[in-house]
Design an enzyme around this catalytic site. Sequence first.
Site, PDB file in Angstrom:
ATOM      1  N   LYS A 274     -73.006  11.959 -19.237  1.00 52.28           N
ATOM      2  CA  LYS A 274     -72.511  11.684 -20.639  1.00 52.28           C
ATOM      3  C   LYS A 274     -73.226  12.968 -21.437  1.00 52.28           C
ATOM      4  O   LYS A 274     -74.320  13.347 -21.048  1.00 52.28           O
ATOM      5  CB  LYS A 274     -72.895  10.140 -21.263  1.00 52.28           C
ATOM      6  CG  LYS A 274     -72.192   9.156 -20.588  1.00 52.28           C
ATOM      7  CD  LYS A 274     -72.558   8.059 -21.241  1.00 52.28           C
ATOM      8  CE  LYS A 274     -71.769   6.683 -21.061  1.00 52.28           C
ATOM      9  NZ  LYS A 274     -70.363   6.774 -21.248  1.00 52.28           N
ATOM     10  N   ARG A 349     -66.572  -1.000 -14.226  1.00 52.97           N
ATOM     11  CA  ARG A 349     -65.354  -1.620 -13.317  1.00 52.97           C
ATOM     12  C   ARG A 349     -66.022  -2.022 -11.873  1.00 52.97           C
ATOM     13  O   ARG A 349     -65.348  -2.811 -11.343  1.00 52.97           O
ATOM     14  CB  ARG A 349     -63.894  -0.958 -13.642  1.00 52.97           C
ATOM     15  CG  ARG A 349     -64.248   0.535 -12.880  1.00 52.97           C
ATOM     16  CD  ARG A 349     -63.045   1.262 -13.717  1.00 52.97           C
ATOM     17  NE  ARG A 349     -63.260   1.717 -15.051  1.00 52.97           N
ATOM     18  CZ  ARG A 349     -62.649   2.418 -15.816  1.00 52.97           C
ATOM     19  NH1 ARG A 349     -61.112   3.027 -15.292  1.00 52.97           N
ATOM     20  NH2 ARG A 349     -62.670   2.742 -17.078  1.00 52.97           N
TER      21      ARG A 349
HETATM   22  N1  BES Z   1     -70.243   1.875 -20.964  1.00 52.97           N
HETATM   23  C1  BES Z   1     -69.095   3.007 -21.023  1.00 52.97           C
HETATM   24  C2  BES Z   1     -68.147   2.511 -22.116  1.00 52.97           C
HETATM   25  C3  BES Z   1     -68.737   2.646 -23.725  1.00 52.97           C
HETATM   26  C4  BES Z   1     -68.730   3.645 -24.391  1.00 52.97           C
HETATM   27  C5  BES Z   1     -69.217   1.416 -24.141  1.00 52.97           C
HETATM   28  C6  BES Z   1     -68.931   4.066 -25.593  1.00 52.97           C
HETATM   29  C7  BES Z   1     -69.667   1.705 -25.552  1.00 52.97           C
HETATM   30  C8  BES Z   1     -69.479   2.949 -26.148  1.00 52.97           C
HETATM   31  C9  BES Z   1     -68.363   2.915 -19.870  1.00 52.97           C
HETATM   32  O1  BES Z   1     -69.206   2.819 -18.537  1.00 52.97           O
HETATM   33  C10 BES Z   1     -67.819   4.305 -19.747  1.00 52.97           C
HETATM   34  O2  BES Z   1     -68.568   5.258 -19.641  1.00 52.97           O
HETATM   35  N2  BES Z   1     -66.440   4.381 -19.721  1.00 52.97           N
HETATM   36  C11 BES Z   1     -65.819   5.581 -19.666  1.00 52.97           C
HETATM   37  C12 BES Z   1     -64.651   5.325 -18.996  1.00 52.97           C
HETATM   38  C13 BES Z   1     -63.945   6.835 -18.467  1.00 52.97           C
HETATM   39  C14 BES Z   1     -64.757   7.619 -17.783  1.00 52.97           C
HETATM   40  C15 BES Z   1     -62.685   6.593 -17.913  1.00 52.97           C
HETATM   41  C16 BES Z   1     -65.356   5.898 -21.143  1.00 52.97           C
HETATM   42  O3  BES Z   1     -64.903   5.070 -21.795  1.00 52.97           O
HETATM   43  O4  BES Z   1     -65.748   7.204 -21.548  1.00 52.97           O
HETATM   44 MN    MN Z   2     -70.099   4.612 -18.207  1.00 49.14          MN
END
Ligand code: BES
Ligand code: MN
Length: 496
Positions: A274, A349
């Site tokens: 990230k 997931r």
């Molecule tokens: N934990 C994150 C989702 C999240 C993002 C929660 C911002 C709270 C605030 C999750 O594991 C994630 O990174 N999801 C990705 C999925 C994508 C790579 C398909 C996302 O939402 O960007």
């Molecule tokens: Mn994630």
Amino acid sequence: MLQLSKVGPETYSGDLLVYMVRQSEKRPPCCANGVIDGVIRRAYALGDFSGKNGEHLLSYPEKCKLGTSSAKRILVVGLGKDELNRELFRKIGGTMVSIAMKSKAREMLLVLPDLAYDMSEMTECLAEGFVLGAYRFKKYKTKKDPDAVGEMVRKVAFYASTNINIAKALKLGEIGAQSACQARDMANEPASHWTPGHFSAYGRQLAATHGMKCTVLDQARLKKLGMGGILAVNQGSAQPPEMVILEYTVKPEAPTLLLVGKGLTFDSGGISLKPSAGMEEMKYDMCGGAAVLCAMQAVAQAKFKGLNLVAIVPATENLPGPSALKPGDVITQYGGTTVEVVNTDAEGRLILADALAYGIKEYKPDMVIDVATLTGAVIIGLGHHRTGLLSNNDKLCDRLLAAGTRSGEPLWRLPLDQEYTKQLKSEIADLKNIGKKDGGAITAAAFLKEFVGEIPWAHLDIAGTAWDFTEKSYIPKGPSGIAVRTLFDFVRNWKG
Ligand code: BES
Ligand code: MN
Ligand code: ZN
């Protein structure tokens, strides 16, 4: 913090006496205490106070005439003139406690007004508002902040002039709110202080306190069972994964509800790293796990008897260590489904799929609810005001929507047709772990759906509500403790 008072306002001589008043069209509001009504009338005449919802009047009366109280401070809070409801009382509770915390009052007496409103419900929601609104996380503060509010309120006594028994309502409100505050505590802990091991320790302690059963699947067990999802996500981390299972059993003939909560104690994204801005918030990626454990705590404390419960928290970090899962890797989830991991940041997931499939196989539940900070996409769709609800069952949705509304934690259902699942087709495995960019909250749920079969199941995507939730008097900055009270209410109001 909360208790009933036998002492009425007339004989109360403590720090803070609190009244609630309704606004009326053309008259000043009143509270049936002559001296205070005088104060209100003067404030009303000056245009300063009319009893609007949330408006307040703090006064420091001289020692009153005998028989009208000699409280040091008197607070009058307006309830407005619109229809009363649970959320209004919760907010009023939060408002009162924040005013009290700005003073040096250590305790207060709240006089419940005799309104055309259910006294138990009023009590319960005020209690929630007090406890939730008084929450602060100060564990790591070592210096006194001169600007900080007093935060000295230790005791709130409720007084009802009618002889309705409000003890149970007070207790239930307090249990739900304290459990939500417990979930906030877990989330506020830095990731290095709230690891998978802390989840299992907490589960064991809960089981010991409340006579539940706790099983912890450690790395070796997870390997034996073939939980390729949680193991893969854990590969880049130095903290071993844990899958914490809590069982609350009331009677064999009661239906069983399986709860699954995402316990990702830190989500860096893994190799699909990230961006650094805001990454510190990813210590909150365990809020789903916290919610289900704390909901179990609340249900056990309240001794609800309608449902058997099983809670599972798959817990791990997602870090890009040298053995980390790589984009393009193919893993095998519990039960044999293979997944091509296109993006290691779609890790929630993967750990949930193992937990859902295992929980369903092992505990044969009648219904399943999972809670997870699963996607940024749900925030794009719903903002920070509603939790995303995705499900294969309308009845279960109705119950959850109602529980959310009653709890002041509203949900919004998103569609989940088979169309969305097509995006998860992989060339080389059964599934891939991401779809296209659009509709990300739905494709994430579509992935989970592949692991629940026909069982009534609902998925709560709390990414937008677990922190930065709608600003309210009883929701301080930081983690909200979302879903604890919704689940508590769901179990409480279960009728077959
Ligand atoms: N934990 C994150 C989702 C999240 C993002 C929660 C911002 C709270 C605030 C999750 O594991 C994630 O990174 N999801 C990705 C999925 C994508 C790579 C398909 C996302 O939402 O960007
Ligand atoms: Mn994630
Ligand atoms: Zn995550």
